[in-house]
Write an enzyme that holds these catalytic residues in place. Sequence first.
Site, short mmCIF file in Angstrom:
data_model
loop_
_atom_site.label_atom_id
_atom_site.label_comp_id
_atom_site.label_asym_id
_atom_site.label_seq_id
_atom_site.Cartn_x
_atom_site.Cartn_y
_atom_site.Cartn_z
N ASN A 208 0.97 -1.14 0.28
CA ASN A 208 -0.19 0.13 0.38
C ASN A 208 1.40 1.61 -0.02
O ASN A 208 1.82 0.97 0.09
CB ASN A 208 -0.98 -0.11 1.29
CG ASN A 208 -0.12 0.41 2.44
OD1 ASN A 208 0.81 1.04 2.61
ND2 ASN A 208 -0.23 -1.06 3.06
N ALA A 272 1.63 1.81 11.66
CA ALA A 272 1.07 0.64 10.47
C ALA A 272 -0.08 0.75 9.37
O ALA A 272 -0.52 0.41 10.39
CB ALA A 272 2.31 -0.79 10.80
N ASP A 276 -4.45 -6.09 5.38
CA ASP A 276 -5.07 -6.60 5.62
C ASP A 276 -5.07 -8.15 5.37
O ASP A 276 -5.64 -8.83 5.67
CB ASP A 276 -7.20 -5.85 5.54
CG ASP A 276 -7.01 -4.73 6.32
OD1 ASP A 276 -7.13 -4.51 7.61
OD2 ASP A 276 -7.99 -3.79 5.04
N ASP A 304 -4.72 -8.85 13.23
CA ASP A 304 -5.24 -7.88 13.49
C ASP A 304 -4.47 -7.65 15.13
O ASP A 304 -4.98 -7.89 15.81
CB ASP A 304 -6.40 -7.14 13.69
CG ASP A 304 -6.69 -5.75 13.82
OD1 ASP A 304 -5.78 -5.35 14.37
OD2 ASP A 304 -8.15 -5.53 13.08
N ILE A 305 -2.86 -7.02 14.54
CA ILE A 305 -1.74 -6.70 15.66
C ILE A 305 -2.86 -5.68 16.47
O ILE A 305 -2.28 -5.89 17.81
CB ILE A 305 -0.81 -6.48 14.91
CG1 ILE A 305 0.06 -7.02 13.52
CG2 ILE A 305 0.58 -5.97 15.70
CD1 ILE A 305 1.33 -5.90 12.21
O1 C5P Z 1 -8.73 -1.91 10.06
P1 C5P Z 1 -7.59 -1.06 10.02
O2 C5P Z 1 -6.82 -1.45 8.66
O3 C5P Z 1 -8.24 0.77 9.09
O4 C5P Z 1 -7.22 -0.15 11.08
C1 C5P Z 1 -5.91 0.34 10.95
C2 C5P Z 1 -5.37 0.61 12.86
O5 C5P Z 1 -5.84 -0.78 13.35
C3 C5P Z 1 -4.13 1.57 12.66
O6 C5P Z 1 -3.69 1.45 14.02
C4 C5P Z 1 -3.56 -0.23 12.17
O7 C5P Z 1 -1.70 -0.11 12.71
C5 C5P Z 1 -3.66 -1.00 13.08
N1 C5P Z 1 -3.80 -2.90 12.66
C6 C5P Z 1 -2.97 -3.69 12.79
N2 C5P Z 1 -3.01 -4.82 12.21
C7 C5P Z 1 -4.12 -5.30 11.05
C8 C5P Z 1 -5.20 -3.96 10.78
C9 C5P Z 1 -4.85 -2.84 11.06
O8 C5P Z 1 -2.65 -3.23 13.15
N3 C5P Z 1 -3.99 -6.37 10.33
#
Ligand code: C5P
Length: 393
Positions: A208, A272, A276, A304-305
């Site tokens: 991205n 970051a 997804d 989702d970290i």
């Molecule tokens: O769901 P979305 O990607 O919009 O969420 C953004 C937030 O979630 C950011 O803080 C991003 O660092 C974190 N995030 C994450 N792991 C993922 C997706 C998003 O930590 N797989």
Amino acid sequence: MNGRTILLIVGGGIAAYKALELVRALRREGVRVLPVLTEGGAHFITPLSLSALAEETVRTSLWDLEDEATMGHIALSRAADLILVLPATADLMARAATGQAGDLATTLLLATDTPVMMAPAMNVRMWQHPATVANVATLKARGVEIIPPDTGPMACGETGPGRLPEIPAVMAALARHFGRAGALAGKHVLVTAGPTHEPIDPVRYIANRSSGKQGFAIAGALAAAGARVSLVAGPVSLATPAGVTRIDVETAREMAAACEAALPADAAVMVAAVADWRTEAAAAKHKKAPGEGPPALTLTENPDILASIAAHARRPRLVIGFAAETGDLIAKASAKRLRKGADWLVANDVSEGVFGADENHVHLITAHGHQDWGPASKASIAARLVQEIADAL
Ligand code: C5P
């Protein structure tokens, strides 16, 4: 650094001219600079330029009756919050390491009980000579903070380590020095930044547009406030901010593992742009074969970290997420804050094209509502967020 006093000793090297630029930068930050120019330094820059920029009398000699009457050298050696030697020549460091006091600079260094920082600059062979290496080790063992020289082409025509770092890097080192006693001293903060790359085959990947600039700015500002910072960075071409421990990763799963390994932390700032989805990476490059059409890529959801750190048994006290949305920003971001279990969410509208830019426009969303921070540089957003973090911790 505003309101601090730095006693600046300018040694005799070609990099002495950079001391003038440093004095201007320090004065802009509200730092009082007490300048001392060695005899060698005066071969490269004039006392007048140093004194004019510092707006202080420059001292050059141990034997000046007028200077001694104004402030004796012993008092001068203790009048500052920090003594900075820039550039620190091989000779000046050798004399300081052996406790000599034949001129004003070395006398000040011997008489002081103030913290000392040195920014060495010299020819690469002089820097690498065992004598210099031993002197630097001696000075370090006595508590002198050394700003390591940069590597690159030098005025003498050779290339290697020995260049005086650029002034912004020196300023960052100084901010870090003063920040150690700062608002986040003793705190550990985990930061993620940049995109992730999810391989499709050995040469292609899903990515991205994240540049990592906002996350790196936050990591730098946290370190400047005295925090110990673990920066888990996706693939970006940015320099590591001073004082930050950087862990480079490529994929979301690597980023998740690195974050987990960095715990415990007092706060986590997840900036970051994690992909997804990932796909099963092919071992060999996908080939375009006549009549076969494109390969079918099956996407699998990445961990989702942010959500898993927020739900972790060793959850940091403060968990902050970021959200890049296009339209309906506050509603989407508020829902995201709750869904992911974050304490705060920093939301920005990316329909305005912030990727790679130095400017951003964010809203801070907490359990108590939201604040519009207005358009600002990524650096000032970082500084403001760090202030909020310090208040919360
Ligand atoms: O769901 P979305 O990607 O919009 O969420 C953004 C937030 O979630 C950011 O803080 C991003 O660092 C974190 N995030 C994450 N792991 C993922 C997706 C998003 O930590 N797989």
